[in-house]
Each structure stands twice: as C-alpha cells, then as structure tokens.
Design an enzyme around this catalytic site. Sequence first.
Site, PDB file in Angstrom:
ATOM      1  N   SER A   1       0.836  -1.200   0.000  1.00 22.39           N
ATOM      2  CA  SER A   1       0.000   0.000   0.000  1.00 22.39           C
ATOM      3  C   SER A   1       0.879   1.263   0.000  1.00 22.39           C
ATOM      4  CB  SER A   1      -0.925  -0.061   1.213  1.00 22.39           C
ATOM      5  OG  SER A   1      -1.894   0.942   1.136  1.00 22.39           O
TER       6      SER A   1
ATOM      7  N   HIS B   1      -8.188  -4.990  -0.049  1.00 21.15           N
ATOM      8  CA  HIS B   1      -6.866  -4.378   0.118  1.00 21.15           C
ATOM      9  C   HIS B   1      -6.074  -5.036   1.254  1.00 21.15           C
ATOM     10  CE1 HIS B   1      -3.947  -1.235  -0.408  1.00 21.15           C
ATOM     11  NE2 HIS B   1      -4.079  -0.792   0.822  1.00 21.15           N
TER      12      HIS B   1
ATOM     13  N   ASP C   1      -9.014  -6.283  -4.408  1.00 22.29           N
ATOM     14  CA  ASP C   1      -8.594  -4.986  -3.861  1.00 22.29           C
ATOM     15  C   ASP C   1      -9.220  -3.881  -4.718  1.00 22.29           C
ATOM     16  OD1 ASP C   1      -7.321  -2.716  -2.965  1.00 22.29           O
ATOM     17  OD2 ASP C   1      -5.291  -3.541  -3.105  1.00 22.29           O
TER      18      ASP C   1
END
Lengths: 201, 382
Positions: free
Chosen positions: B157, B355, B322
């Site tokens: 991320s 995610h 995601d």
Amino acid sequence: MRPDLEIIQKWIEPGHHVLDLGCGDGTLLDFLQRERGASGFGLEINPEHITACMSKGVAVIEQNLDTQGLDNFGDDSFDVVLMTQALQAVRRPDKVLDEMLRMGREGIVTFPNFAHWRLRWGLALSGRMPESEALPYKWYNTPNIRLCTFKDFEALCRQKGIRIKSRRVVDGQHQNNWLARLWPNLLGEIAIYRITRENET
Amino acid sequence: MTDSLPADSVGVVTPQTYRFDSPLDLACGQTLDNYELVVETYGTLNEDASNAVLICHALSGHHHAAGYHSEEDKKPGWWDSCIGPGKPIDTNRFFVVSLNNLGGCHGSTGPNSVNPKTGKPFGPEFPVVTVRDWVNSQACLADRLGIECWAAVVGGSLGGMQALQWSLDYPDRLKHSVVIASTPRLTAQNIAFNEVARQAITSDQEFHGGRYYDYGVVPRRGLMLARMVGHITYLSDASMGEKFGRELRDQAYKFGFDAEFQVESYLRYQGERFSETFDANTYLLMTRALDYFDPAHEYGGDLARAMTTAQCEFLVLSFSTDWRFNPSRSEEMVNAMIAARKQVSYAEIDAPWGHDAFLIPTPRYTAAFTAYMDRVAREVGA
C-alpha cells in the site's frame, strides 16, 4: 537440454531482448539469460509456473493473451518473440502471430502437428479424437483449442505475408529424425518455425 | 494457555530510537533541523552488509512489524505473517529494518513530539511530509546502520509507494523493490475517501485546529469516523459479507439507530480502538502523503519516463478483490516498467480480502513472495 530448446537457443544472440509468450516454469528464458546473455520477459497465467519463474530469477508477468491482449508491449520492443507449445491454446492464433511480429523483429513458434500419421491413423481407425504424447488430453478438457497441421500453419503464413526463415521438425521426444524431414506433415510431431515479416531480412 | 512464543516468530523485540542532527530538507520547502526515528530490526546484518531489507509501513503504520514486545504480549507486529524465521522475509537470512516514519505517532518525530523552538507539541505546525521525504530520511537511517545498498525495499500500500520511490531516488542503493497492493498515484475516488476522513477529524469539536494537545483532549469521534470509512475501503464486499452478512447483534430489529447489525458494531469497535492509539494530526499527514504521491507528475504524467532512472529489479503483486488499489493500478506500474525496459515480475493474487489481503498469508501469495525473496537472498549470499 531438451532438443527443441537446443535448436531455439542457437537462434538467440547475446544481448537479445526476448519475450516468451506462455513461458511455463521459465526453463527456456533462464537458459537464454544464463547461457546466451539474453534478457527479457515471460508471460504466464499458471500460478505454479509464475512462482517457479520468480524463484529462477526470470522476469515473469501474469498476463492472459486471450483476455488482456498484448497492447502493453510496444512495437519493435523485442529482438525475438517466442511461443513454444502455446499457439494451439490461444483463441486467435492468427492475431497472436501478427502481435508477435509487431512486438519483435523475429518470431519463433513451436506447436504439435495434428496431421502426424499416428493421429491420422488413430482417428481413422477408432473414430475417436486422437491422443498422443504431445496431445495428452481428452477432447472435452484439452487446452489445445486451435489444433492445426504444418500445412495449415504455412498456408496462414503465406496469406499473412509472413516469411518462414527456417523450419525444424522433430518427433515427440524432440529428436531430429530424417524421415520427419522428408515427410514433415506426415511424420513430424512438433515443428519449430522461425518467422519474420516479409520485408525483414 | 502456553506462554511460549511461536517458533516461527522473531521473538521478543525492543525498538530503538535514532537521533539525526543533520537537517532534512522537505518537499514543502521547510527543513527539519533534527529528528528521531524509532526502529526495530530482526535478524543479523552480515559482514558485507548486503542482506538488509527495509520494510516500509502503510497508512496507520508502525515500526513494530514482527515479533512481540514481551513474553505476555498477545498480538505480534503488523506484518508478522510475512517476517520471521522461514517466512517470506526470512530473518534467518535477512537483516530486516522496520521504522516508524517521520510524522508518525509511535515515537518518531511527528506532530505529537515537542517542537524544540516552542517547547510545545508541533501539532499543526509539523510540516506536511511526502513519500519522497520519508525515503530521504530512510536513506539517512541506512547510512547510520552502515547499509550502503538494500537487498530489497519492501512495502504494501503506502509502503509500496516508498519502495517505488526508493528505486527512483536512490537507484544504486537497492537491488530489489517489492511493491505490494500499491498504486503509482491515487485516483479521484481514493482522494475523495481521504478527504472524508480528514473532514471527520477536522470538524470534530475537540480538534481545536490541531492543537488539541494544549487542551488535554483528543478528537476521538473524528478519528473514529476516519478509521471507519478507511476500514471499509480495506475490505471487500465479499469478505464483509462473509464475516458479518446481515447478522444482527440481537434477534430482531429495534427500530432505532444504535449498532444493531454486527458490521456496525465491528466498525465502531475498530474505530474506537484506533482513536485511542493513533494521533489525529498524523492521520491527516499520512493521508496527504498518499494524495500527493505521483512520481510521474514531474514527467508530464509519463510514468515510464519517471522510471528510467531505476536500476533495481521489481516485484509487483496485486490482489484480485482490492478495490482501493485495484490490480489495474499495479498493471499501470508494471507496464511503465516494461516500457522503460526494467526487470519486473508481476502476479495478481486471487484473494477475497480486498486491500487487506497483503497482510493475510494465502498459499499463493506466500509461495510467490517466498520464491522471490529466496532468490534475492541467494543473490546476496544470505
């Protein structure tokens, strides 16, 4: 080394940038990188194969030719584009051939010959879809959805203005035998074609 | 219950604080005269310092990435699933460095630290730091630790953004950049979610323009709301559905607005817990760092051109469900690397957790990550 790889590697020169469509576990690219000083990418969709490539240090991209295309690779961005034993498994082999020669100066294609005598014999005799070492699947679960013969492939190349620079025919063990050279479409099991655009040398 | 820690854990770890007295110039134009970074390390640095791996944390990140802070500690570090003996980032082979970034709230210099110029917490005066600033501070940390070149810089991320930035700003100081569940820039939708989170915080009455420390209060409701909306974007519709469905806490509807559905009470609980441990100003800063990240910006939006300086090899991983940083964002990055003729491997991992999947060990994720890192280790002789 597998005899087909032995043949292919001789067509790769040091420093060549290579794209391998359907690179499997990366054996060929790994060899070309280490022994021939080539660089490049492999495309693959099988998770185990992708992991095997990563472990070898072969740059591998998860990408499906049928659904995602090859737009992300620029024109003339490779010296050679390879496709070993995968042409018969894509939805539009004709378009893939166009793409190969758009991205690369030269293409190397290998595929099984559906006109090999044993397959012809099997179909004629039993009336069932033939199976062989090169084509070990049932008709309903085979990934090989676009089977063709050497003659079919060469007709397509003529129609597209693709020049065949060389053709090597081998048997199921990838041995180069003289009978297969004499009557390739009958006795050859696997062909290795080196192709280029008509105007290329 | 046994008190012994799992065998594949790095065990009990102790964070260390490093103080830096050379000024750090920031993208915003300000300079930090000095600063501190809190760091944890796992494993042993080899003789030629070639086996170091830097872990970059995500939005609500922490230096505590693996192991436990005491024998009684119930919860391990945030990426314990991937860091430890025999795990993808194998601490038997690598020397792993994990820090709390500048602007953080877990000990590194940030808005809740005392500003030496005023003797009071920085609060809103703490400069807005960027991913590039973090990478610069991490390079100073590498110098301090005697690490000339990282075997790999790894992050998920926002952490993946740092791994990417490293490859552009310090091309000769890393061999591999591992960019997981990340993106080369936020979309309008991503920024919109961040804005809702920031509005939730700044409109809390207890926020006091960021000077809540002076009032002895915390904008708890704002932080809670920010976390709740963020948390929704970390999960997938399917994973929320599987975890909570439409399950009620009691049998029947109560025709009111308390938390009746399990998902409501879960989000409230997560939000409340977060608001007790995280600093509101840090949350504002870190979401801004996300918004601003866009290495292609100075190249007219051409990411491939931005990539030309990179020398390392890349591993890019994305997750099928995601939707915060969709796999197509990773593919955008991969395609720019291809166009710039960089060595890159890419896999889209099929996982249902949205995610958050980058924190959860699934067989394929673990296998691919392990295979790649194993090869990195072999390369540096670890």
